[in-house]
Design a protein around this motif. Structure first.
Motif, PDB file in Angstrom:
ATOM      1  N   VAL A 161      40.897 -72.152  28.296  1.00 19.45           N
ATOM      2  CA  VAL A 161      41.767 -71.323  27.827  1.00 19.45           C
ATOM      3  C   VAL A 161      42.868 -71.070  28.569  1.00 19.45           C
ATOM      4  CG1 VAL A 161      39.679 -70.161  26.586  1.00 19.45           C
ATOM      5  CG2 VAL A 161      40.704 -69.270  28.882  1.00 19.45           C
ATOM      6  N   GLU A 162      44.081 -70.694  27.883  1.00 19.38           N
ATOM      7  CA  GLU A 162      45.290 -70.480  28.606  1.00 19.38           C
ATOM      8  C   GLU A 162      46.054 -69.404  28.095  1.00 19.38           C
ATOM      9  OE1 GLU A 162      47.996 -74.052  28.585  1.00 19.38           O
ATOM     10  OE2 GLU A 162      46.852 -75.153  30.029  1.00 19.38           O
ATOM     11  N   TYR A 163      46.795 -68.621  29.035  1.00 20.34           N
ATOM     12  CA  TYR A 163      47.590 -67.536  28.527  1.00 20.34           C
ATOM     13  C   TYR A 163      48.704 -67.517  29.553  1.00 20.34           C
ATOM     14  CZ  TYR A 163      45.194 -64.644  32.138  1.00 20.34           C
ATOM     15  OH  TYR A 163      45.185 -64.028  33.417  1.00 20.34           O
ATOM     16  N   PHE A 209      35.632 -61.512  35.940  1.00 16.99           N
ATOM     17  CA  PHE A 209      34.693 -62.782  35.135  1.00 16.99           C
ATOM     18  C   PHE A 209      33.848 -63.540  36.179  1.00 16.99           C
ATOM     19  CE2 PHE A 209      37.734 -62.330  31.518  1.00 16.99           C
ATOM     20  CZ  PHE A 209      36.685 -62.156  30.411  1.00 16.99           C
ATOM     21  N   ALA A 210      34.275 -63.272  37.343  1.00 17.87           N
ATOM     22  CA  ALA A 210      33.551 -64.142  38.279  1.00 17.87           C
ATOM     23  C   ALA A 210      32.050 -63.990  38.341  1.00 17.87           C
ATOM     24  CB  ALA A 210      34.193 -63.674  39.855  1.00 17.87           C
ATOM     25  N   PRO A 211      31.225 -64.957  38.564  1.00 18.84           N
ATOM     26  CA  PRO A 211      31.583 -66.514  38.707  1.00 18.84           C
ATOM     27  C   PRO A 211      31.492 -67.341  37.251  1.00 18.84           C
ATOM     28  CG  PRO A 211      29.437 -66.274  39.263  1.00 18.84           C
ATOM     29  CD  PRO A 211      29.754 -64.907  38.498  1.00 18.84           C
ATOM     30  N   LYS A 212      31.837 -66.558  36.278  1.00 16.54           N
ATOM     31  CA  LYS A 212      31.459 -67.096  34.899  1.00 16.54           C
ATOM     32  C   LYS A 212      32.757 -68.130  34.345  1.00 16.54           C
ATOM     33  CE  LYS A 212      28.437 -63.528  33.536  1.00 16.54           C
ATOM     34  NZ  LYS A 212      28.021 -62.380  32.939  1.00 16.54           N
ATOM     35  N   ALA A 213      33.839 -68.032  35.157  1.00 19.51           N
ATOM     36  CA  ALA A 213      34.627 -68.996  34.652  1.00 19.51           C
ATOM     37  C   ALA A 213      35.451 -69.445  35.954  1.00 19.51           C
ATOM     38  CB  ALA A 213      35.669 -68.136  33.689  1.00 19.51           C
ATOM     39  N   GLN A 214      36.076 -70.548  35.629  1.00 25.45           N
ATOM     40  CA  GLN A 214      36.783 -71.047  37.027  1.00 25.45           C
ATOM     41  C   GLN A 214      38.392 -71.266  36.646  1.00 25.45           C
ATOM     42  OE1 GLN A 214      35.601 -75.112  37.812  1.00 25.45           O
ATOM     43  NE2 GLN A 214      37.125 -75.368  39.532  1.00 25.45           N
ATOM     44  N   LEU A 268      42.151 -71.370  32.538  1.00 26.99           N
ATOM     45  CA  LEU A 268      40.662 -71.135  32.835  1.00 26.99           C
ATOM     46  C   LEU A 268      39.822 -71.821  32.337  1.00 26.99           C
ATOM     47  CD1 LEU A 268      41.107 -67.080  32.220  1.00 26.99           C
ATOM     48  CD2 LEU A 268      41.587 -68.374  34.359  1.00 26.99           C
ATOM     49  N   LEU A 269      38.570 -72.422  32.859  1.00 26.57           N
ATOM     50  CA  LEU A 269      37.753 -73.058  32.567  1.00 26.57           C
ATOM     51  C   LEU A 269      36.205 -72.337  32.486  1.00 26.57           C
ATOM     52  CD1 LEU A 269      36.351 -75.831  31.516  1.00 26.57           C
ATOM     53  CD2 LEU A 269      35.942 -76.152  33.984  1.00 26.57           C
ATOM     54  N   PHE A 270      35.762 -72.053  31.109  1.00 22.84           N
ATOM     55  CA  PHE A 270      34.548 -71.681  30.853  1.00 22.84           C
ATOM     56  C   PHE A 270      33.389 -72.690  30.791  1.00 22.84           C
ATOM     57  CE2 PHE A 270      37.205 -68.162  30.063  1.00 22.84           C
ATOM     58  CZ  PHE A 270      36.432 -67.029  30.350  1.00 22.84           C
ATOM     59  N   CYS A 271      32.401 -72.927  31.562  1.00 20.81           N
ATOM     60  CA  CYS A 271      31.311 -73.768  31.218  1.00 20.81           C
ATOM     61  C   CYS A 271      30.529 -73.467  29.955  1.00 20.81           C
ATOM     62  CB  CYS A 271      30.365 -73.943  32.355  1.00 20.81           C
ATOM     63  SG  CYS A 271      29.403 -72.451  32.627  1.00 20.81           S
ATOM     64  N   ALA A 272      29.871 -74.452  29.481  1.00 21.35           N
ATOM     65  CA  ALA A 272      29.218 -74.441  28.077  1.00 21.35           C
ATOM     66  C   ALA A 272      28.301 -73.241  27.854  1.00 21.35           C
ATOM     67  CB  ALA A 272      28.439 -75.770  27.855  1.00 21.35           C
ATOM     68  N   ASP A 321      46.121 -67.184  24.584  1.00 23.88           N
ATOM     69  CA  ASP A 321      47.039 -68.130  23.536  1.00 23.88           C
ATOM     70  C   ASP A 321      46.554 -69.500  23.170  1.00 23.88           C
ATOM     71  OD1 ASP A 321      49.010 -66.174  24.442  1.00 23.88           O
ATOM     72  OD2 ASP A 321      49.677 -67.313  26.171  1.00 23.88           O
ATOM     73  N   THR A 322      45.840 -70.130  23.847  1.00 26.47           N
ATOM     74  CA  THR A 322      45.186 -71.302  23.482  1.00 26.47           C
ATOM     75  C   THR A 322      43.690 -71.351  23.736  1.00 26.47           C
ATOM     76  OG1 THR A 322      45.762 -72.591  25.168  1.00 26.47           O
ATOM     77  CG2 THR A 322      47.610 -72.469  23.425  1.00 26.47           C
ATOM     78  N   MET A 323      42.875 -72.078  22.934  1.00 29.95           N
ATOM     79  CA  MET A 323      41.429 -72.325  23.414  1.00 29.95           C
ATOM     80  C   MET A 323      41.334 -73.812  22.896  1.00 29.95           C
ATOM     81  SD  MET A 323      39.079 -69.167  22.478  1.00 29.95           S
ATOM     82  CE  MET A 323      39.206 -69.459  20.748  1.00 29.95           C
ATOM     83  N   GLU A 324      40.677 -74.555  23.852  1.00 33.75           N
ATOM     84  CA  GLU A 324      40.194 -75.972  23.630  1.00 33.75           C
ATOM     85  C   GLU A 324      38.832 -76.194  23.965  1.00 33.75           C
ATOM     86  OE1 GLU A 324      41.250 -80.564  25.286  1.00 33.75           O
ATOM     87  OE2 GLU A 324      42.591 -78.756  26.189  1.00 33.75           O
ATOM     88  N   THR A 325      37.941 -76.557  22.982  1.00 37.12           N
ATOM     89  CA  THR A 325      36.558 -76.880  23.341  1.00 37.12           C
ATOM     90  C   THR A 325      36.683 -78.490  23.683  1.00 37.12           C
ATOM     91  OG1 THR A 325      35.840 -75.324  21.784  1.00 37.12           O
ATOM     92  CG2 THR A 325      34.281 -77.027  22.285  1.00 37.12           C
ATOM     93  N   ARG A 326      35.919 -78.832  25.042  1.00 32.39           N
ATOM     94  CA  ARG A 326      35.635 -80.177  25.401  1.00 32.39           C
ATOM     95  C   ARG A 326      34.523 -80.419  24.749  1.00 32.39           C
ATOM     96  NH1 ARG A 326      37.523 -79.813  31.863  1.00 32.39           N
ATOM     97  NH2 ARG A 326      39.751 -79.531  31.196  1.00 32.39           N
ATOM     98  N   ASP A 327      34.294 -81.962  24.824  1.00 30.38           N
ATOM     99  CA  ASP A 327      32.930 -82.510  24.383  1.00 30.38           C
ATOM    100  C   ASP A 327      31.643 -82.017  24.960  1.00 30.38           C
ATOM    101  OD1 ASP A 327      34.689 -84.250  22.920  1.00 30.38           O
ATOM    102  OD2 ASP A 327      34.769 -85.753  24.269  1.00 30.38           O
ATOM    103  N   ASP A 328      31.766 -81.576  26.258  1.00 28.25           N
ATOM    104  CA  ASP A 328      30.333 -81.254  26.871  1.00 28.25           C
ATOM    105  C   ASP A 328      30.337 -79.664  26.399  1.00 28.25           C
ATOM    106  OD1 ASP A 328      32.567 -79.892  28.353  1.00 28.25           O
ATOM    107  OD2 ASP A 328      31.902 -80.337  30.040  1.00 28.25           O
ATOM    108  N   GLY A 329      30.933 -79.079  25.788  1.00 28.71           N
ATOM    109  CA  GLY A 329      30.919 -77.490  25.239  1.00 28.71           C
ATOM    110  C   GLY A 329      31.663 -76.542  25.841  1.00 28.71           C
TER     111      GLY A 329
END
Length: 344
Positions: free
Chosen positions: A272-274, A289-294, A242-246, A260-268
């Motif tokens: 996340v993965e599970y 969660f719609a539409p706050k994550a893709q 899943l992708l959560f925008c900044a 399980d994991t969280m990765e912060t990208r350069d754009d904020g």
């Protein structure tokens, strides 16, 4: 941190379990100095607790033979734990334990010293538990009580069970091993003679039951927690990304325990993965969660969400002027579904 009263109670119990214990060992068990242990011994003697010391290299402190603590002696912290525990149990299991939990707490409160009662009253007002799913009100209370008694007595049952997605109910003979509460539902973990294997049965889907005269022997090594956790090895798992925008990254962090994991990208933004074994349940959680994550993957989950979203729009169609230039965008994400055998 344990207070003096708690350590005195623990000291009495240590002396009851292990007579002739050296001061050094008592100090280690209580996490205090030897000098403090000697001070506690003096305090016990002043309170009328009969403690005596054996001299010599093999000597130590003991209670006079035959001395026993009163039947109920709780520290303030223990009294709080009992109070909070009875409150939670009565909420999760409904009438099965509500009356007995309240009765037990009344008996305890009737013999507690004022110090413990003050702690209990403070805890009831200040340490609250909220957010636990309420027990399913559709559960038939007599059926739950019958399952409880059958499990206690190792007594077999014939049940009429309406399984999920089945057009017709089935009659099954079961050996009820344990009762489980999970996310608002009560389940009976039992050996099913029809399937010849262990199964879990949602109590609210048991249409009727009959106690039998026959009994069963539950395996001595049966562990319901182990049975439930082993399901993770038995079912294929799918990785969800899943992708959560900044703007909504903090929302993902609020649910950090779910990923399980969280990765912060350069754009904020945050990826996340599970893992999940049930894409239908994942779809339901994702839509919340719609539409706050893709949803980045898997494709099967995206397809399920698209189908659901289209079905929702069919129920709530947009006015023609709005629908002409509105496209359906699916971008939602759920907390992961905990894998469980409680699916029947």
């Amino acid at each position: 941190m344990a207070n003096t009263a708690t350590r005195l109670l623990n000291l009495i119990m240590l002396l009851q379990r292990e007579p002739n214990t050296p001061a050094s060992r008592l100090a280690e068990a209580l996490d205090v100095s030897v000098r403090t242990v000697q001070r506690y011994i003096t305090m016990l003697e002043e309170m009328g607790v009969p403690v005596y010391a054996e001299r010599g290299s093999q000597g130590g402190y003991s209670l006079v033979r035959g001395y026993r603590m009163p039947p109920l002696v709780l520290s303030p912290e223990e009294a709080v734990a009992v109070s909070l525990g009875t409150s939670v149990i009565s909420g999760l299991w409904g009438n099965l334990f509500r009356t007995t939990a309240q009765s037990a707490m009344s008996k305890i409160a009737n013999v507690l010293p004022e110090e413990q009662l003050r702690e209990v009253r403070w805890a009831q007002d200040s340490l609250l538990t909220r957010g636990l799913p309420r027990a399913n009100p559709g559960v038939n209370e007599p059926s739950l009580e019958a399952l409880y008694q059958a499990s206690r007595r190792n007594q077999q049952l014939d049940i009429v069970y309406q399984g999920r997605g089945r057009a017709q109910a089935q009659t099954r003979r079961i050996d009820p091993y344990a009762l489980i509460y999970s996310w608002g539902q009560q389940y009976c973990v039992a050996y099913c003679h029809l399937r010849g294997a262990m199964r879990s049965f949602r109590v609210d889907r048991i249409l009727s039951l009959q106690l039998l005269e026959s009994h069963f022997d539950k395996p001595a090594d049966f562990d319901p927690s182990l049975y439930l956790s082993q399901d993770a090895d038995d079912r294929p798992m799918t990785r969800v990304s899943l992708l959560f925008c900044a703007e909504y990254a903090d929302l993902a962090r609020d649910y950090a325990c779910c990923w399980d994991t969280m990765e912060t990208r350069d754009d904020g933004s945050l990826v996340v993965e599970y893992s999940t074994a049930d894409l239908d349940m994942a779809r339901c959680r994702v839509m919340s969660f719609a539409p706050k994550a893709q949803v980045l993957g898997p494709p099967e989950l995206i397809e399920k969400i698209q189908q659901t979203a289209q079905a929702v729009l069919a129920q709530y169609p947009l006015p023609p002027e709005e629908s002409a230039d509105t496209s359906l965008t699916v971008n939602a994400a759920p907390p992961p579904t905990k894998v469980s055998r409680l699916n029947s």
